[in-house]
Design a protein around this motif. Structure first.
Motif, mmCIF file in Angstrom:
data_model
loop_
_atom_site.group_PDB
_atom_site.id
_atom_site.type_symbol
_atom_site.label_atom_id
_atom_site.label_comp_id
_atom_site.label_asym_id
_atom_site.label_seq_id
_atom_site.Cartn_x
_atom_site.Cartn_y
_atom_site.Cartn_z
ATOM 1 N N VAL A 1 0.827 -1.207 0.000
ATOM 2 C CA VAL A 1 0.000 0.000 0.000
ATOM 3 C C VAL A 1 0.863 1.260 0.000
ATOM 4 O O VAL A 1 0.645 2.188 -0.794
ATOM 5 C CB VAL A 1 -0.945 -0.007 1.218
ATOM 6 C CG1 VAL A 1 -1.609 1.352 1.389
ATOM 7 C CG2 VAL A 1 -2.010 -1.081 1.054
ATOM 8 N N VAL A 2 1.855 1.309 0.887
ATOM 9 C CA VAL A 2 2.693 2.513 0.982
ATOM 10 C C VAL A 2 3.462 2.755 -0.309
ATOM 11 O O VAL A 2 3.451 3.853 -0.877
ATOM 12 C CB VAL A 2 3.651 2.399 2.182
ATOM 13 C CG1 VAL A 2 4.652 3.554 2.175
ATOM 14 C CG2 VAL A 2 2.869 2.400 3.486
ATOM 15 N N TYR A 3 4.132 1.711 -0.816
ATOM 16 C CA TYR A 3 4.898 1.877 -2.043
ATOM 17 C C TYR A 3 3.993 2.120 -3.246
ATOM 18 O O TYR A 3 4.358 2.857 -4.164
ATOM 19 C CB TYR A 3 5.774 0.654 -2.276
ATOM 20 C CG TYR A 3 6.966 0.574 -1.347
ATOM 21 C CD1 TYR A 3 7.537 1.729 -0.826
ATOM 22 C CD2 TYR A 3 7.518 -0.640 -0.983
ATOM 23 C CE1 TYR A 3 8.616 1.672 0.022
ATOM 24 C CE2 TYR A 3 8.613 -0.707 -0.126
ATOM 25 C CZ TYR A 3 9.149 0.457 0.371
ATOM 26 O OH TYR A 3 10.226 0.406 1.216
ATOM 27 N N GLY A 4 2.822 1.471 -3.265
ATOM 28 C CA GLY A 4 1.903 1.699 -4.375
ATOM 29 C C GLY A 4 1.427 3.136 -4.436
ATOM 30 O O GLY A 4 1.402 3.759 -5.508
ATOM 31 N N LEU A 5 1.063 3.703 -3.288
ATOM 32 C CA LEU A 5 0.622 5.098 -3.258
ATOM 33 C C LEU A 5 1.748 6.049 -3.653
ATOM 34 O O LEU A 5 1.562 6.965 -4.455
ATOM 35 C CB LEU A 5 0.102 5.447 -1.864
ATOM 36 C CG LEU A 5 -1.206 4.790 -1.420
ATOM 37 C CD1 LEU A 5 -1.506 5.152 0.027
ATOM 38 C CD2 LEU A 5 -2.369 5.219 -2.308
ATOM 39 N N LEU A 6 2.945 5.835 -3.083
ATOM 40 C CA LEU A 6 4.051 6.746 -3.340
ATOM 41 C C LEU A 6 4.554 6.650 -4.774
ATOM 42 O O LEU A 6 4.820 7.672 -5.418
ATOM 43 C CB LEU A 6 5.191 6.454 -2.361
ATOM 44 C CG LEU A 6 4.925 6.799 -0.895
ATOM 45 C CD1 LEU A 6 6.116 6.412 -0.036
ATOM 46 C CD2 LEU A 6 4.607 8.280 -0.717
ATOM 47 N N LEU A 7 4.685 5.432 -5.308
ATOM 48 C CA LEU A 7 5.187 5.276 -6.671
ATOM 49 C C LEU A 7 4.218 5.864 -7.692
ATOM 50 O O LEU A 7 4.634 6.549 -8.628
ATOM 51 C CB LEU A 7 5.430 3.795 -6.967
ATOM 52 C CG LEU A 7 6.666 3.171 -6.306
ATOM 53 C CD1 LEU A 7 6.732 1.682 -6.601
ATOM 54 C CD2 LEU A 7 7.938 3.861 -6.768
ATOM 55 N N ALA A 8 2.930 5.592 -7.523
ATOM 56 C CA ALA A 8 1.950 6.131 -8.466
ATOM 57 C C ALA A 8 1.915 7.653 -8.418
ATOM 58 O O ALA A 8 1.880 8.320 -9.458
ATOM 59 C CB ALA A 8 0.569 5.553 -8.174
#
Length: 355
Positions: free
Chosen positions: A213-220
């Motif tokens: 969740v954290v990496y998905g939000l930040l990368l997008a």
């Protein structure tokens, strides 16, 4: 004379009551700093791989590695926030001047759009109605600006305005870098005593979902900010880096990026820059927004198999309940609940099949 003994149920009730009261008082004491602690935990979690490398370079000196990482976070975040604040101030002054000029001259369509049969006259009429009463228009714009300024301050207040809480988050990050793995190990042991051997499965599921969740939000959000910033630069928008950063922040909310690049594209059209405006709108719709539909679901669902709808509910609900920190807390909480649900289902299903 037989010795009196306290009934076991009474002893447990008193202990539970004292423990509950102690936890309540502890929550009241820590409540002003919970947001700072949550931000520190997120920052440490995201930068933990870099901390591991720093720890290896410093030959296992935990305090020095934690101090170095805290210094990096302080410099990075402090300089970034100061730079964005100065750019925002300049952009607000420029926007106020342009709006003032628009109110003085009255809004009008660019000549190529006004010449379009049927559509041009209709748009010009609507625009004239909108700007007919300039005093009322100015009042509406002022009220709208105050309303959105208040909302922006409420959302960004947790990390941008309150320097004390920002400092608390940075200080907390030092101790989390230094002792975070020990705290997790202690928590694992406590939960193992309460939940049994399945706690390892819970920890793995929670770690995978939180990371996704954290990496998905930040990368997008980062990818959308970079792509949008490139579009702003090509379109000739002033301060494209700032607007790219603003797009990245708004893009943390699913489907939030069009609010930025769409507004800038429409503003360019009203300024008569048809090529730049149409090009930016096409770039935003075809390139920037597709990142939200591709990168975020791919990273989140690919790592932890989390439905994107659940992430959307978590982001929107968390933002409404907790402010900016809720962008991460909301989806992580729902993802953890989903992980626990799947773990429980995996345990119950074999037991039910064996009956």
């Amino acid at each position: 004379m037989p010795e009196r003994t306290t009934p076991r149920w009474l002893h447990r009730t008193v202990v539970a009551g004292l423990l509950g009261a102690l936890l309540l008082v502890g929550f009241v004491v820590m409540r002003p700093f919970l947001v700072s602690i949550a931000w520190a935990a997120i920052l440490v979690y995201v930068s933990w791989p870099l901390h591991v490398r720093t720890l290896a370079l410093l030959r296992g000196h935990r305090a020095w590695a934690a101090l170095a990482m805290s210094g990096v976070l302080t410099l990075t975040l402090g300089v970034t926030l100061l730079w964005l604040g100065l750019l925002l101030r300049g952009e607000l002054i420029l926007a106020f001047r342009e709006v003032t000029a628009l109110l003085q001259t009255g809004p009008h369509l660019p000549e190529p759009i006004a010449r379009i049969p049927l559509l041009g006259p209709w748009l010009q009429e609507r625009l004239a109605e909108f700007g007919g009463d300039r005093a009322a228009l100015k009042l509406q714009l002022t009220e709208l600006a105050e309303q959105w300024a208040g909302r922006t301050l409420r959302i960004l207040g947790d990390v941008g305005v309150n320097a004390l809480l920002f400092g608390v988050a940075l200080v907390t990050s030092f101790f989390l870098f230094r002792d975070g793995d020990r705290l997790l190990e202690q928590l694992r042991r406590i939960l193992q005593g309460l939940l049994g051997e399945r706690v390892d499965g819970y920890f793995n599921a929670v770690g995978d979902t939180t990371r996704a969740v954290v990496y998905g939000l930040l990368l997008a959000a980062t990818a959308q900010g970079l792509m949008a910033g490139l579009g702003y630069w090509v379109a000739g928008v002033k301060a494209p880096v700032f607007w790219g950063a603003a797009t990245a922040v708004i893009a943390l909310i699913p489907f939030g990026a069009p609010l930025v690049w769409g507004s800038i594209g429409l503003w360019l059209l009203l300024q008569g820059q048809l090529g730049a405006g149409i090009g930016l709108l096409l770039w935003g719709g075809l390139a920037v927004s597709w990142i939200d539909n591709l990168v975020r679901p791919m990273v989140i669902s690919g790592v932890a198999d989390i439905p994107f709808l659940l992430v959307l509910f978590g982001v929107m609900g968390g933002l409404a309940a907790f402010g900016l920190i809720g962008l991460f807390v909301g989806p992580v909480v729902l993802a953890v609940l989903l992980a626990l649900w799947r773990e429980w289902a995996a345990v119950i299903e074999p037991a039910a099949a064996g009956r």
